[in-house]
Design a protein around this motif. Structure first.
Motif, PDB file in Angstrom:
ATOM      1  N   ARG A   1       0.670  -0.774   0.030  1.00 31.67           N
ATOM      2  CA  ARG A   1       0.509  -0.346   0.514  1.00 31.67           C
ATOM      3  C   ARG A   1       0.975   1.044   0.217  1.00 31.67           C
ATOM      4  O   ARG A   1       0.353   2.192  -0.747  1.00 31.67           O
ATOM      5  CB  ARG A   1      -1.474   0.410   1.594  1.00 31.67           C
ATOM      6  CG  ARG A   1      -2.039  -1.505   1.400  1.00 31.67           C
ATOM      7  CD  ARG A   1      -3.216  -0.935   2.732  1.00 31.67           C
ATOM      8  NE  ARG A   1      -2.180  -0.765   3.620  1.00 31.67           N
ATOM      9  CZ  ARG A   1      -2.832  -0.570   4.627  1.00 31.67           C
ATOM     10  NH1 ARG A   1      -4.021  -0.717   4.773  1.00 31.67           N
ATOM     11  NH2 ARG A   1      -2.743  -0.938   5.720  1.00 31.67           N
ATOM     12  N   GLU A   2       1.838   0.978   0.496  1.00 30.67           N
ATOM     13  CA  GLU A   2       2.855   2.145   0.774  1.00 30.67           C
ATOM     14  C   GLU A   2       4.376   2.162   0.423  1.00 30.67           C
ATOM     15  O   GLU A   2       4.441   1.678  -0.767  1.00 30.67           O
ATOM     16  CB  GLU A   2       2.527   3.528   1.747  1.00 30.67           C
ATOM     17  CG  GLU A   2       3.182   5.208   1.526  1.00 30.67           C
ATOM     18  CD  GLU A   2       4.638   5.061   2.942  1.00 30.67           C
ATOM     19  OE1 GLU A   2       5.376   4.224   3.079  1.00 30.67           O
ATOM     20  OE2 GLU A   2       4.978   6.426   2.918  1.00 30.67           O
ATOM     21  N   TYR A   3       5.255   2.186   1.302  1.00 29.96           N
ATOM     22  CA  TYR A   3       6.802   1.399   1.112  1.00 29.96           C
ATOM     23  C   TYR A   3       7.023   0.013   2.451  1.00 29.96           C
ATOM     24  O   TYR A   3       6.623   0.443   2.942  1.00 29.96           O
ATOM     25  CB  TYR A   3       7.872   3.227   0.887  1.00 29.96           C
ATOM     26  CG  TYR A   3       7.565   3.638  -0.762  1.00 29.96           C
ATOM     27  CD1 TYR A   3       8.182   3.221  -2.005  1.00 29.96           C
ATOM     28  CD2 TYR A   3       6.351   4.597  -0.137  1.00 29.96           C
ATOM     29  CE1 TYR A   3       7.578   3.703  -2.664  1.00 29.96           C
ATOM     30  CE2 TYR A   3       6.585   5.445  -1.582  1.00 29.96           C
ATOM     31  CZ  TYR A   3       7.211   4.784  -2.881  1.00 29.96           C
ATOM     32  OH  TYR A   3       6.499   5.848  -3.788  1.00 29.96           O
ATOM     33  N   SER A   4       8.239  -0.200   1.792  1.00 27.46           N
ATOM     34  CA  SER A   4       8.225  -0.735   2.700  1.00 27.46           C
ATOM     35  C   SER A   4      10.293  -0.421   2.776  1.00 27.46           C
ATOM     36  O   SER A   4      11.215  -0.826   2.416  1.00 27.46           O
ATOM     37  CB  SER A   4       8.654  -2.374   3.040  1.00 27.46           C
ATOM     38  OG  SER A   4       8.723  -2.995   3.418  1.00 27.46           O
ATOM     39  N   TYR A   5      10.543  -0.037   3.825  1.00 23.95           N
ATOM     40  CA  TYR A   5      11.627   0.498   4.702  1.00 23.95           C
ATOM     41  C   TYR A   5      12.366   1.230   5.560  1.00 23.95           C
ATOM     42  O   TYR A   5      11.318   0.969   6.262  1.00 23.95           O
ATOM     43  CB  TYR A   5      12.446   1.172   3.307  1.00 23.95           C
ATOM     44  CG  TYR A   5      11.443   2.859   3.437  1.00 23.95           C
ATOM     45  CD1 TYR A   5      10.038   3.130   3.774  1.00 23.95           C
ATOM     46  CD2 TYR A   5      12.244   3.998   4.591  1.00 23.95           C
ATOM     47  CE1 TYR A   5       9.126   3.859   3.021  1.00 23.95           C
ATOM     48  CE2 TYR A   5      11.247   5.288   4.992  1.00 23.95           C
ATOM     49  CZ  TYR A   5      10.122   5.125   4.364  1.00 23.95           C
ATOM     50  OH  TYR A   5       9.286   6.409   4.386  1.00 23.95           O
ATOM     51  N   GLY A   6      13.518   1.187   6.605  1.00 23.17           N
ATOM     52  CA  GLY A   6      14.028   1.717   7.127  1.00 23.17           C
ATOM     53  C   GLY A   6      14.759   0.986   7.579  1.00 23.17           C
ATOM     54  O   GLY A   6      15.490   1.597   8.455  1.00 23.17           O
ATOM     55  N   SER A   7      15.306  -0.273   6.833  1.00 25.53           N
ATOM     56  CA  SER A   7      16.512  -1.632   8.125  1.00 25.53           C
ATOM     57  C   SER A   7      15.677  -1.660   9.525  1.00 25.53           C
ATOM     58  O   SER A   7      16.597  -3.030   9.681  1.00 25.53           O
ATOM     59  CB  SER A   7      17.737  -1.081   7.941  1.00 25.53           C
ATOM     60  OG  SER A   7      18.297   0.087   9.571  1.00 25.53           O
ATOM     61  N   ALA A   8      15.191  -1.525   9.748  1.00 26.04           N
ATOM     62  CA  ALA A   8      14.819  -1.964  11.196  1.00 26.04           C
ATOM     63  C   ALA A   8      13.970  -3.109  11.628  1.00 26.04           C
ATOM     64  O   ALA A   8      13.011  -3.303   9.720  1.00 26.04           O
ATOM     65  CB  ALA A   8      13.595  -1.166  12.284  1.00 26.04           C
ATOM     66  N   THR A   9      14.042  -4.356  12.260  1.00 29.96           N
ATOM     67  CA  THR A   9      12.899  -5.435  11.695  1.00 29.96           C
ATOM     68  C   THR A   9      13.425  -6.195  10.923  1.00 29.96           C
ATOM     69  O   THR A   9      12.159  -6.534   9.694  1.00 29.96           O
ATOM     70  CB  THR A   9      11.798  -5.641  11.783  1.00 29.96           C
ATOM     71  OG1 THR A   9      11.472  -4.468  11.601  1.00 29.96           O
ATOM     72  CG2 THR A   9      11.619  -4.831  13.620  1.00 29.96           C
ATOM     73  N   GLY A  10      14.979  -5.655   9.588  1.00 29.31           N
ATOM     74  CA  GLY A  10      15.093  -6.604   8.776  1.00 29.31           C
ATOM     75  C   GLY A  10      14.706  -5.545   7.009  1.00 29.31           C
ATOM     76  O   GLY A  10      14.569  -6.185   6.173  1.00 29.31           O
TER      77      GLY A  10
END
Lengths: 290, 290
Positions: free
Chosen positions: A240-249
């Motif tokens: 629905r949007e994005y998946s990023y940030g390095s937290a929790t893999g």
């Protein structure tokens, strides 16, 4: 008139559910518990929100950077592009240029104006806090004056409640006409430690609720640490949007780093992590219409 | 509860006269005309007030300077005294020290706390503007954080609506405790051109009413020039307060210069000069009780 409308709408307000786009779960619970149990006097009810990635989409690039590249053609150095796009003109001319651009620019993924890519659950949260006497402020790492152009219309937050990176201006007065001319000099960068510094400068009190989504917001949350509600939006919804940030893999990204160490600090200090995937029924208001 | 009180007090408000400490004359007329004829939308109703010499006594020395000398013992260099008194500690410790000092310090002439030496007609003006939907801001050339300590209690103006000379702070976080430490570095001096620059930084809109009393306020009034009401307080009442400023033959003074050229600009641009002697029935609220 305003009073009359309030009285007439009051029974309706009692029926309408708060935070309708939030799923039941720990995030919504933390918000409602904080508000319901708050005994803060009215003047202490201050809530601060990061903008990029917390209130609206920040991928694939911060909107302000997209604007700066559009205006200057400089693609290889975003700091240079931003400095150039926001200097050498009056503050009013600069805001007019942003306003005009926002009317026609479209996000490449959704083909929608950037100002429609705000998170519906967060708009509801702003409204819910204000309904309960909180004064809502934006504390963006981006340019204060860039966000001021749309903050009132889009978030209901007036320009004087927008804190952000601040540039030097110089007053001029000629033939009875006054202007403030922008200089390419930063007075304060409101990222990291600059967030609490900017909060003190512009607000002068410690907030009791703080909302962010990245390492740049860490110090803002630390500043309100013993003082109420702290929340971080986790971008874990690629569909629905994005998946990023390095937290929790999650994959790393050029913007909006949510590091493993920030995640650990959140767990340690009792900050609530909002999962976009699990906690949000809708992400954008246009989803509901389509 | 607030609503109920408003409804109950409404008939009383209609009976009470506005601006009771103002004599009839051009100054009061200018204020009432501006407010009654204003068609400004609510969000544009912004009024800015200088502090020293406009809202409270600034003679024989700015209160902040008296404080700085008291705290540091430095008498020969007021800039050095102020820099020293306001650095090397956290912003919260600094505000506590000011708060404590204000409780015991007395003005040499009246033997009263400095916070009682506010001008009653100006307090009524603040109230009158707020009653008519204006958001009131202080724009002092003095230290922003110094004025914030008493602005809410004394003027009904919250810390986030105080603009003033701003010092650099640095965020620290240790053992779960966050602080903002004051550095002896000025981010912006909000005198002269720094007043409109500070207004843009903190408010982000042009005010529609501006009140000052000295050459340091000139640019602030120029900034609102085509935009409403501009007024200057003239200290021409040696008996009840002080007489100084050089305009219209008044003696010159170390603080609060109101030059002949400012007076001429006021006449040329239609700014209203408030004569303390002629326009004000009372100067301080304690006069009425004694």
């Amino acid at each position: 008139m305003k009073l009359l409308i309030s009285i007439l709408l009051f029974p309706l307000m009692l029926i309408c559910e708060d935070l309708p786009s939030w799923n039941e779960g720990p995030a919504k619970e933390a918000i409602v518990k904080f508000v319901k149990e708050s005994t803060l006097p009215l003047e202490e009810r201050i809530a601060v929100f990061d903008n990029d990635g917390t209130l609206w989409v920040e991928q694939p690039l911060y909107t302000q950077v997209v604007y700066a590249i559009d205006q200057t053609g400089i693609k290889d150095d975003i700091y240079k592009a931003v400095a150039k796009a926001f200097s050498g003109m009056s503050v009013e001319a600069s805001s007019e240029a942003v306003k005009k651009w926002l009317k026609t620019a479209r996000h490449p993924r959704w083909d929608k104006p950037y100002t429609e890519l705000t998170y519906l659950p967060m708009l509801e949260l702003l409204e819910y806090l204000r309904k309960n006497g909180f004064k809502t402020f934006i504390v963006t790492g981006g340019g204060q004056d860039f966000v001021r152009v749309f903050s009132e219309k889009v978030y209901g937050i007036p320009p004087e409640q927008v804190v952000g990176s601040m540039g030097k201006t110089v007053f001029t007065f000629k033939d009875g006409k006054s202007d403030l001319m922008r200089e390419p000099k930063l007075l304060l960068n409101t990222n990291y430690g600059g967030k609490p510094e900017g909060i003190h400068l512009m607000i002068g009190r410690r907030p009791h609720a703080a909302f962010g989504n990245s390492d740049g917001d860490r110090q803002m949350l630390e500043y309100t640490q013993n003082n109420g509600l702290q929340m971080l939006v986790l971008h874990d919804d690629a569909e629905r949007e994005y998946s990023y940030g390095s937290a929790t893999g999650l994959p790393n990204s050029k913007v909006g780093t949510f590091s493993e160490s920030l995640y650990q600090e959140a767990m340690m200090r009792g900050w609530t992590v909002i999962s976009m995937k699990k906690d949000w029924k809708h992400i954008f208001s246009f989803e509901k219409k389509e």
